[in-house]
Design an enzyme around this catalytic site. Structure first.
Site, PDB file in Angstrom:
ATOM      1  N   SER A 295       3.908  19.436   3.142  1.00  0.00           N
ATOM      2  CA  SER A 295       2.989  20.044   4.095  1.00  0.00           C
ATOM      3  C   SER A 295       3.465  19.719   5.493  1.00  0.00           C
ATOM      4  CB  SER A 295       1.558  19.526   3.899  1.00  0.00           C
ATOM      5  OG  SER A 295       1.120  19.726   2.573  1.00  0.00           O
TER       6      SER A 295
ATOM      7  N   GLU B 215       6.584   5.068 -13.996  1.00  0.00           N
ATOM      8  CA  GLU B 215       7.091   5.276 -15.351  1.00  0.00           C
ATOM      9  C   GLU B 215       8.578   5.594 -15.331  1.00  0.00           C
ATOM     10  OE1 GLU B 215       5.815   8.130 -19.084  1.00  0.00           O
ATOM     11  OE2 GLU B 215       6.064   9.039 -17.095  1.00  0.00           O
TER      12      GLU B 215
ATOM     13  N   ASP C 232      -1.700   2.606  -9.875  1.00  0.00           N
ATOM     14  CA  ASP C 232      -0.754   1.705 -10.518  1.00  0.00           C
ATOM     15  C   ASP C 232      -0.929   1.739 -12.025  1.00  0.00           C
ATOM     16  OD1 ASP C 232       0.819   0.305  -8.449  1.00  0.00           O
ATOM     17  OD2 ASP C 232      -1.156  -0.309  -7.717  1.00  0.00           O
TER      18      ASP C 232
ATOM     19  N   ASP D 202       0.478   4.888  -1.593  1.00  0.00           N
ATOM     20  CA  ASP D 202       0.420   4.682  -3.042  1.00  0.00           C
ATOM     21  C   ASP D 202      -1.004   4.304  -3.433  1.00  0.00           C
ATOM     22  OD1 ASP D 202       0.701   3.901  -5.663  1.00  0.00           O
ATOM     23  OD2 ASP D 202       2.322   2.476  -5.307  1.00  0.00           O
TER      24      ASP D 202
ATOM     25  N   ASP E 284       5.528  -6.196   3.995  1.00  0.00           N
ATOM     26  CA  ASP E 284       5.319  -7.231   2.994  1.00  0.00           C
ATOM     27  C   ASP E 284       3.855  -7.640   2.904  1.00  0.00           C
ATOM     28  OD1 ASP E 284       8.001  -7.253   2.341  1.00  0.00           O
ATOM     29  OD2 ASP E 284       8.492  -8.869   3.748  1.00  0.00           O
TER      30      ASP E 284
END
Length: 780
Positions: A247, A159, A322, A319, A496
């Site tokens: 951490s 965002e 999404d 990640d 990639d």
């Protein structure tokens, strides 16, 4: 010393269970079967943390408004969007052959303690009486369906990045979150563009802790929708600065230690709270003898040892979520564009009980890519996250991993680990040490998940990267493994083909840990304990080196300083004020001002988007590494920013602590303070002078625009002597108990603030010698 003894009958036990509470409040639970062991762990969690786990359950299931009124209705709705709603058989299967039985016993133990509370045989924590509420009973599914307390990433960063890219460019956004490795410019052409203001407020609300502002508690039903945003401290507010999570963990091989046994250390960091997020417990039954730290609302432990292997974790910055932007069919609001056709948007209506009012019906909307968090202008914004998939209950794979007897068994258990993504460290009595990444990492083909994407089917997840393909290091030649949320993928990782993550912590902790461990021979437990409390800042040394020579008192103070962010240091006070309150904002504003096309109000808004900034990128910009924006483009401009902001920081320090720098102390401003969420006089813990900052191994993050109180850091720390188990050390702040007035409510806080530890005892003899009370649970 005499030992207090008590017996309590609980329905559901098969045989007596003994709880020995040691002098530091750590319970050592010994049972004759796994069922009774985890039943007793649940009962013990209720004994020490009933208010906390009851509140967590109600928050996670979306049941707060039933207790606290209309001001909690929108948070309930948000939480329900992210509950696990899939097949429970698949969910239970993910946690191993006995995962369901363990959770069933654990929930039964909580309920049995609540029974004892209700019939007057166990005390009701005072928070319930103060708020006129009662604890609720648990179903086994409640242990695993709740997901909103788990750390995943990076929807909120998507965002922010989309907004910055729309106003400036990727170089400016790099000051907010540096990408490692760099990303081709063509990536930004794939995105869906910036999101509307407040588009992800529902996600923030779903993951926020519970706050108890008087006006929120008094909110009438007609104002329920106003309580739907989150402020800088993650408190829910009527009309929302972020803190770094960090951490550390490491294991030192036997050839580098003084004893010839491995040493493992772990200090997972999260937001500080009262009671603390973690809980220390020792669980013993036939086939299991494990001790360590977990969360009080879950069975087992996630970091500790089992008498053969020691295990610990930090966040591995993969990640796992999404943002997708769907175009709603203008002729049918329950469909959206998908692969040249249309796909349904599912609507679920649920009744939420609200105290003092009839149940309120809310609409929850879901696309095939996840819960809808915002609708408007013909678009529906959805979050795809691993948290809504089977097996994603946080840390639950530890039910199998904590019982592993060797690295192969531990790695097999970690293949089932979903969330959060973690760097696991293992060390065992055979001398093996290892580091491995664990967690479900979505497979993205042709895109990297760094900005909101069109939700038309061109971009979606294609399963996950196979767990066996995630990196592993075993017995490396340097004689230690470590992690501190840094970019620790192998140099030859195929980014990639298998993008894992691009936003890592470049705060210098990992470098400092590696330097200390790499320089040491004859490493001891005391050395690891000292490293957990290490307050040396490599960032400080780099920034002070950039200051031009001058005879002003501020420059002289920092140039003669050792770079340690110590609680009693005046130079540390000056440096932290300079870095956080003056230098970083100036660099971010310079980045925002770098585009002459931006009007001043827009530049100010952009600078706010960049906050709090990426420390590695900010230091690199000041060092002239890469294309620094705006006023930082020339050496002279960088010097002016450095000297101007340092002068302002000096004035700030004088205003706060007087004109004599010899009387300054960082710990007078930077304190450990654990406020009780109800704000009751006498229930807070602190303030406690605390060293460290956001760039030290003893990470103690704070709000630079507020009171500088420590908001994030390690509440629990472990240092394990692998094979010499009774020598091991621990701490859990502010104390093991969540009951105000308990002897173990705040007893560990001063030790924690000083960077200290207490023993983590394991053998029967050592536990018995340290026992201060015994609670025997018998079948009722």
């Amino acid at each position: 010393m005499s030992v207090a003894a008590e017996t309590l009958a609980l329905r559901g036990l098969d045989a007596p269970v003994t709880l020995r509470i040691d002098r530091w409040g750590i319970p050592h639970i010994r049972a004759g079967s796994l069922h009774d062991l985890f039943f007793a762990q649940g009962a013990n969690a209720a004994r020490d943390r009933l208010w906390q786990i009851d509140l967590w359950r109600k928050r996670g299931l979306g049941l707060l408004a039933a207790d606290f009124g209309p001001g909690y209705l929108m948070q309930d709705r948000a939480a329900r969007l992210f509950l696990y709603r899939g097949d429970m058989d698949a969910e239970w299967a993910a946690y191993g052959p006995d995962g369901r039985a363990i959770c069933t016993a654990f929930a039964a133990g909580i309920n049995a303690w609540i029974d004892a509370v209700e019939d007057g045989r166990a005390p009701l924590p005072p928070e319930f009486a103060r708020m006129d509420t009662r604890p609720a009973r648990w179903a086994p599914e409640d242990v695993v369906r709740i997901r909103t307390h788990c750390l995943v990433r990076n929807a909120l960063s998507e965002e922010a990045r989309a907004a910055v890219l729309a106003a400036a460019g990727p170089e400016v956004d790099g000051l907010r979150a540096r990408l490692d490795p760099p990303v081709p410019a063509a990536e930004w052409d794939l995105g869906a563009g910036p999101l509307p203001d407040g588009a992800l407020d529902v996600l923030r609300l779903a993951t926020a802790p519970v706050s108890f502002a008087p006006e929120r508690l008094a909110a009438p039903l007609c104002e329920a929708h106003r309580w739907s945003r989150v402020d800088a401290d993650k408190a829910v507010v009527a009309h929302p600065q972020a803190f770094p999570d960090g951490s550390n963990n490491w294991a030192v091989a036997c050839q580098r230690t003084a004893t010839g046994r491995p040493v493992m250390a772990s200090d997972p960091h999260r937001a500080h709270s009262l009671p603390g997020l973690r809980y220390l417990v020792h669980l013993t039954a036939p086939g299991i003898d494990v001790i360590g730290a977990g969360e009080p609302s879950s069975p087992g432990v996630m970091a500790g040892h089992n008498g053969t292997g020691a295990f610990s974790l930090t966040i591995f910055c993969a990640d796992q979520e999404d943002v997708f932007v769907h175009d709603i069919d203008p002729e049918d609001p329950d469909r959206h564009a998908w692969k040249g056709g249309r796909a349904p948007i599912e609507t679920v209506e649920e009744a939420i009980p609200v105290r003092g009012h009839p149940d309120q019906t809310v609409r929850l909307r879901f696309t095939r890519q996840g819960p809808v968090v915002h609708e408007g202008a013909g678009r529906a914004i959805a979050i795809r996250t691993v948290l809504t998939e089977a097996g994603a209950a946080p840390y639950m794979a530890a039910l199998q991993g904590m019982r592993a007897r060797d690295l192969a068994g531990f790695r097999a258990a970690m293949a089932g680990w979903v969330a959060p993504t973690v760097s696991q460290v293992w060390a065992d009595t055979g001398g093996t040490i290892a580091w491995m990444a664990a967690g479900r990492v979505p497979q993205r083909h042709g895109w990297r998940g760094l900005v909101p994407m069109p939700g038309d089917g061109r971009f979606d997840w294609d399963g996950a990267i196979p767990p066996g393909d995630l990196p592993l290091r075993v017995n490396p030649p340097e004689g230690f493994v470590h992690s501190a949320n840094e970019m620790n993928l192998p140099a030859d990782w195929p980014h990639d083909r298998a993008p894992v993550g691009y936003e890592w912590h470049g705060d210098g902790r990992a470098t400092r840990i590696a330097d200390v461990l790499g320089a040491a021979q004859g490493h001891t437990l005391a050395d690891s304990a000292a490293l957990q409390g290490d307050v040396a800042s490599g960032v400080a040394a780099r920034l002070v080196a950039l200051l031009p020579d001058a005879d002003d008192p501020a420059t002289a103070l920092l140039k003669g300083w050792d770079g340690r962010i110590a609680a009693d240091s005046g130079a540390a006070l000056l440096f932290e004020l300079w870095l956080s309150a003056h230098l970083k904002p100036a660099v971010l504003r310079a980045g925002a001002d770098g585009d002459p096309a931006l009007a001043a109000p827009l530049a100010a808004r952009l600078a706010a988007r960049l906050a709090p900034g990426d420390i590695a990128a900010i230091v690199a910009a000041l060092e002239g590494d890469g294309p620094p924006p705006g006023a930082l483009a020339s050496p002279g401009g960088r010097r002016r920013v450095l000297t101007r902001t340092l002068a302002a920081a000096w004035d700030d320090a004088v205003a706060r602590q007087g004109p004599d720098p010899d009387a300054w102390a960082w710990g007078r401003l930077h304190v450990g303070h654990f406020p009780h969420p109800l704000g009751v006089a006498g229930w807070d813990v602190g303030p406690l002078p605390t060293g460290g900052g956001a760039t030290t191994v003893m990470m103690a993050a704070y709000e630079a625009r507020g009171d500088f109180r420590v908001r994030n850091g390690a509440s629990v720390r472990l240092v394990i002597d692998v094979g010499g188990w009774d020598n091991s050390l621990c701490i859990n702040a502010p104390g093991q108990s969540g009951v105000p007035g308990s002897a173990h409510y705040a007893d560990l806080a001063p030790i924690w603030a000083a960077g200290g530890h207490v023993p983590l005892l394991y053998s029967v003899a050592a536990v018995e010698a340290a026992t201060r009370s015994v609670l025997t649970l018998v079948p009722g």
